[in-house]
Design a protein around this motif. Sequence first.
Motif, PDB file in Angstrom:
ATOM      1  N   MET A  70      12.512  18.911  -1.016  1.00 52.81           N
ATOM      2  CA  MET A  70      12.321  17.588  -0.319  1.00 52.81           C
ATOM      3  C   MET A  70      11.975  16.448  -1.472  1.00 52.81           C
ATOM      4  SD  MET A  70      12.820  18.357   2.400  1.00 52.81           S
ATOM      5  CE  MET A  70      12.616  16.725   3.076  1.00 52.81           C
ATOM      6  N   GLY A  71      12.127  16.707  -2.797  1.00 48.33           N
ATOM      7  CA  GLY A  71      11.993  15.559  -3.784  1.00 48.33           C
ATOM      8  C   GLY A  71      10.472  15.283  -3.746  1.00 48.33           C
ATOM      9  N   ALA A  72       9.499  16.172  -3.613  1.00 49.67           N
ATOM     10  CA  ALA A  72       7.976  15.628  -3.284  1.00 49.67           C
ATOM     11  C   ALA A  72       7.323  15.578  -4.700  1.00 49.67           C
ATOM     12  CB  ALA A  72       7.451  16.550  -2.502  1.00 49.67           C
ATOM     13  N   VAL A  73       6.884  14.387  -4.804  1.00 47.90           N
ATOM     14  CA  VAL A  73       6.200  14.035  -5.977  1.00 47.90           C
ATOM     15  C   VAL A  73       4.616  14.137  -5.686  1.00 47.90           C
ATOM     16  CG1 VAL A  73       6.003  12.229  -8.085  1.00 47.90           C
ATOM     17  CG2 VAL A  73       8.181  12.371  -6.815  1.00 47.90           C
ATOM     18  N   VAL A  74       4.083  15.044  -6.480  1.00 48.46           N
ATOM     19  CA  VAL A  74       2.709  15.096  -6.550  1.00 48.46           C
ATOM     20  C   VAL A  74       1.841  13.865  -7.182  1.00 48.46           C
ATOM     21  CG1 VAL A  74       0.532  16.578  -7.112  1.00 48.46           C
ATOM     22  CG2 VAL A  74       2.865  17.617  -6.456  1.00 48.46           C
ATOM     23  N   ILE A  75       0.875  13.475  -6.472  1.00 46.43           N
ATOM     24  CA  ILE A  75       0.039  12.398  -6.940  1.00 46.43           C
ATOM     25  C   ILE A  75      -0.999  12.778  -7.972  1.00 46.43           C
ATOM     26  CG2 ILE A  75      -1.354  10.344  -6.441  1.00 46.43           C
ATOM     27  CD1 ILE A  75      -0.227  10.611  -3.557  1.00 46.43           C
ATOM     28  N   THR A  76      -0.604  12.963  -9.265  1.00 47.02           N
ATOM     29  CA  THR A  76      -1.899  13.125  -9.937  1.00 47.02           C
ATOM     30  C   THR A  76      -2.656  11.878 -10.659  1.00 47.02           C
ATOM     31  OG1 THR A  76      -0.433  12.687 -12.094  1.00 47.02           O
ATOM     32  CG2 THR A  76      -0.243  14.970 -11.159  1.00 47.02           C
ATOM     33  N   ASP A  77      -2.395  11.007 -10.420  1.00 47.52           N
ATOM     34  CA  ASP A  77      -3.281   9.997 -11.109  1.00 47.52           C
ATOM     35  C   ASP A  77      -2.606   8.611 -10.109  1.00 47.52           C
ATOM     36  OD1 ASP A  77      -4.844   8.001 -12.211  1.00 47.52           O
ATOM     37  OD2 ASP A  77      -3.671   7.607 -13.885  1.00 47.52           O
ATOM     38  N   ALA A  78      -3.524   8.157  -9.129  1.00 46.37           N
ATOM     39  CA  ALA A  78      -3.049   7.094  -8.033  1.00 46.37           C
ATOM     40  C   ALA A  78      -2.722   5.840  -8.598  1.00 46.37           C
ATOM     41  CB  ALA A  78      -4.546   6.877  -7.057  1.00 46.37           C
ATOM     42  N   LYS A  79      -1.625   5.323  -8.346  1.00 43.54           N
ATOM     43  CA  LYS A  79      -1.030   4.112  -8.941  1.00 43.54           C
ATOM     44  C   LYS A  79      -1.277   2.683  -8.092  1.00 43.54           C
ATOM     45  CE  LYS A  79       2.739   6.576 -11.554  1.00 43.54           C
ATOM     46  NZ  LYS A  79       2.175   7.774 -11.072  1.00 43.54           N
ATOM     47  N   ASP A  80      -1.849   3.105  -6.749  1.00 41.46           N
ATOM     48  CA  ASP A  80      -1.874   1.906  -5.903  1.00 41.46           C
ATOM     49  C   ASP A  80      -2.997   2.413  -4.947  1.00 41.46           C
ATOM     50  OD1 ASP A  80      -0.572   3.381  -3.952  1.00 41.46           O
ATOM     51  OD2 ASP A  80       1.413   2.803  -4.813  1.00 41.46           O
ATOM     52  N   ASN A  81      -3.429   1.607  -4.035  1.00 45.08           N
ATOM     53  CA  ASN A  81      -4.296   1.536  -3.140  1.00 45.08           C
ATOM     54  C   ASN A  81      -4.096   2.606  -2.071  1.00 45.08           C
ATOM     55  OD1 ASN A  81      -6.215   0.059  -3.950  1.00 45.08           O
ATOM     56  ND2 ASN A  81      -5.502  -2.081  -3.098  1.00 45.08           N
ATOM     57  N   THR A  82      -2.670   2.836  -1.693  1.00 42.89           N
ATOM     58  CA  THR A  82      -2.331   3.719  -0.583  1.00 42.89           C
ATOM     59  C   THR A  82      -2.295   5.175  -1.239  1.00 42.89           C
ATOM     60  OG1 THR A  82      -0.656   2.043   0.117  1.00 42.89           O
ATOM     61  CG2 THR A  82      -0.233   4.589   0.621  1.00 42.89           C
ATOM     62  N   GLN A  83      -2.034   5.360  -2.361  1.00 37.59           N
ATOM     63  CA  GLN A  83      -2.134   6.668  -3.252  1.00 37.59           C
ATOM     64  C   GLN A  83      -3.564   7.060  -3.353  1.00 37.59           C
ATOM     65  OE1 GLN A  83       0.216   7.148  -6.733  1.00 37.59           O
ATOM     66  NE2 GLN A  83       1.897   6.767  -5.774  1.00 37.59           N
ATOM     67  N   ARG A  84      -4.313   6.111  -3.570  1.00 36.41           N
ATOM     68  CA  ARG A  84      -5.971   6.362  -3.720  1.00 36.41           C
ATOM     69  C   ARG A  84      -6.424   6.781  -2.449  1.00 36.41           C
ATOM     70  NH1 ARG A  84      -6.813   2.042  -5.888  1.00 36.41           N
ATOM     71  NH2 ARG A  84      -6.219   2.666  -7.900  1.00 36.41           N
ATOM     72  N   TRP A  85      -5.962   6.218  -1.316  1.00 37.79           N
ATOM     73  CA  TRP A  85      -6.523   6.254  -0.081  1.00 37.79           C
ATOM     74  C   TRP A  85      -5.938   7.691   0.332  1.00 37.79           C
ATOM     75  CZ3 TRP A  85      -4.041   7.162   4.488  1.00 37.79           C
ATOM     76  CH2 TRP A  85      -4.836   7.287   5.927  1.00 37.79           C
ATOM     77  N   LEU A  86      -4.822   7.941   0.238  1.00 34.55           N
ATOM     78  CA  LEU A  86      -4.430   9.551   0.471  1.00 34.55           C
ATOM     79  C   LEU A  86      -5.143  10.448  -0.234  1.00 34.55           C
ATOM     80  CD1 LEU A  86      -0.321   9.069   0.253  1.00 34.55           C
ATOM     81  CD2 LEU A  86      -1.670   9.293   2.384  1.00 34.55           C
ATOM     82  N   LEU A  87      -5.357  10.318  -1.280  1.00 40.52           N
ATOM     83  CA  LEU A  87      -6.139  11.601  -2.296  1.00 40.52           C
ATOM     84  C   LEU A  87      -7.615  11.380  -1.543  1.00 40.52           C
ATOM     85  CD1 LEU A  87      -5.094  10.713  -5.706  1.00 40.52           C
ATOM     86  CD2 LEU A  87      -4.402  12.596  -4.529  1.00 40.52           C
ATOM     87  N   GLN A  88      -8.189  10.402  -1.323  1.00 34.68           N
ATOM     88  CA  GLN A  88      -9.534  10.421  -0.672  1.00 34.68           C
ATOM     89  C   GLN A  88      -9.680  10.958   0.543  1.00 34.68           C
ATOM     90  OE1 GLN A  88     -10.494   6.227  -1.109  1.00 34.68           O
ATOM     91  NE2 GLN A  88     -11.102   6.427  -3.439  1.00 34.68           N
ATOM     92  N   THR A  89      -8.720  10.462   1.493  1.00 37.70           N
ATOM     93  CA  THR A  89      -8.621  11.064   2.922  1.00 37.70           C
ATOM     94  C   THR A  89      -8.544  12.544   2.921  1.00 37.70           C
ATOM     95  OG1 THR A  89      -7.700   9.002   3.628  1.00 37.70           O
ATOM     96  CG2 THR A  89      -7.557  10.873   5.044  1.00 37.70           C
ATOM     97  N   VAL A  90      -7.487  13.096   2.109  1.00 37.70           N
ATOM     98  CA  VAL A  90      -7.296  14.587   2.123  1.00 37.70           C
ATOM     99  C   VAL A  90      -8.438  15.380   1.516  1.00 37.70           C
ATOM    100  CG1 VAL A  90      -5.712  16.199   1.256  1.00 37.70           C
ATOM    101  CG2 VAL A  90      -4.630  14.332   2.025  1.00 37.70           C
ATOM    102  N   GLU A  91      -9.095  14.791   0.474  1.00 41.42           N
ATOM    103  CA  GLU A  91     -10.095  15.259  -0.280  1.00 41.42           C
ATOM    104  C   GLU A  91     -11.400  15.568   0.915  1.00 41.42           C
ATOM    105  OE1 GLU A  91     -12.816  14.979  -4.171  1.00 41.42           O
ATOM    106  OE2 GLU A  91     -11.859  13.011  -3.349  1.00 41.42           O
TER     107      GLU A  91
END
Length: 294
Positions: A70-91
């Motif tokens: 699927m070409g999924a790219v793991v977020i290792t370091d949030a680059k924007d607010n959307t990625q930061r929110w995704l990490l915080q929500t899943v955590e």
Amino acid sequence: MLRIGLFLLTNIAIMIIISLVFSLLGLESTLAQNGVDLNLEALLIMSTVIGMSGSFISLAMSKWSAKRMMGAVVITDAKDNTQRWLLQTVERQAQQAGIKMPEVAIFDSADVNAFATGMNKNAALVAVSTGLLANMKQGEIEAVLAHEVSHVANGDMVTLALVQGIVNTFVIFFSRIVGHLVDRVVFKTQRGYGPAYYITSIVAQIVFGILASSIVMYFSRRREFRADAGGAHLAGSGNMVAALQRLQSIHQPAHMPDQLAAFGINASVASGIRKLFMSHPPLEERIAALQAAR
């Protein structure tokens, strides 16, 4: 979700490879006795080894293969607010569900889709599509993430692997019996096995495997209701219902590979006998179940 399609495709491929290895090593010749007898005890042992191996090897590879297919790219370091929110929500949801933080990934697809996979619920992967992020409101995305986290917390991939392993065992068992009968009765092979046995067995294995997948799909449909309930618990019933209703309202062509299209979160509703091979219940049934539980 996509996890079902990825798992089944890998499972089928591994089973066929293991079967070919057994054939090339001559291990299947131990099943052939003089005359028309078949060593059913040895056949059952071999079928179990192949069937369970195919299922659990594909489970062990599920996270690796999902990222690459699927070409999924793991977020290792949030680059924007959307990625930061995704990490915080899943955590946060993982903590509520009592599991360790999964890897969070994004894959590029116009389809509104998401999946969770992994052999261990404490080392899982949750991925969402760019189409989902673009077409859903934040509360709806939160509900989809909660649904996927619930799949992980419920151990659904391990359950699926166990069911698939049992199904695999019987698929191998009966396909070898068909191959044996064709080789002995039709082609009159007296000792060992001829080419007809191997060809017929592989063809029967593929056909039986497709038919038997309806059993796996039945269990998959039941687990979806439970994951919806878990999503409602983690993200709120209103958000979970809204997310499913959003999927109902979206009408767009599928951009997934053909072999995975039926396993997407927004897959088309099948009719007739095709309903047996649906990995998910119809959205209206899932919405009704959530509303009835309020």
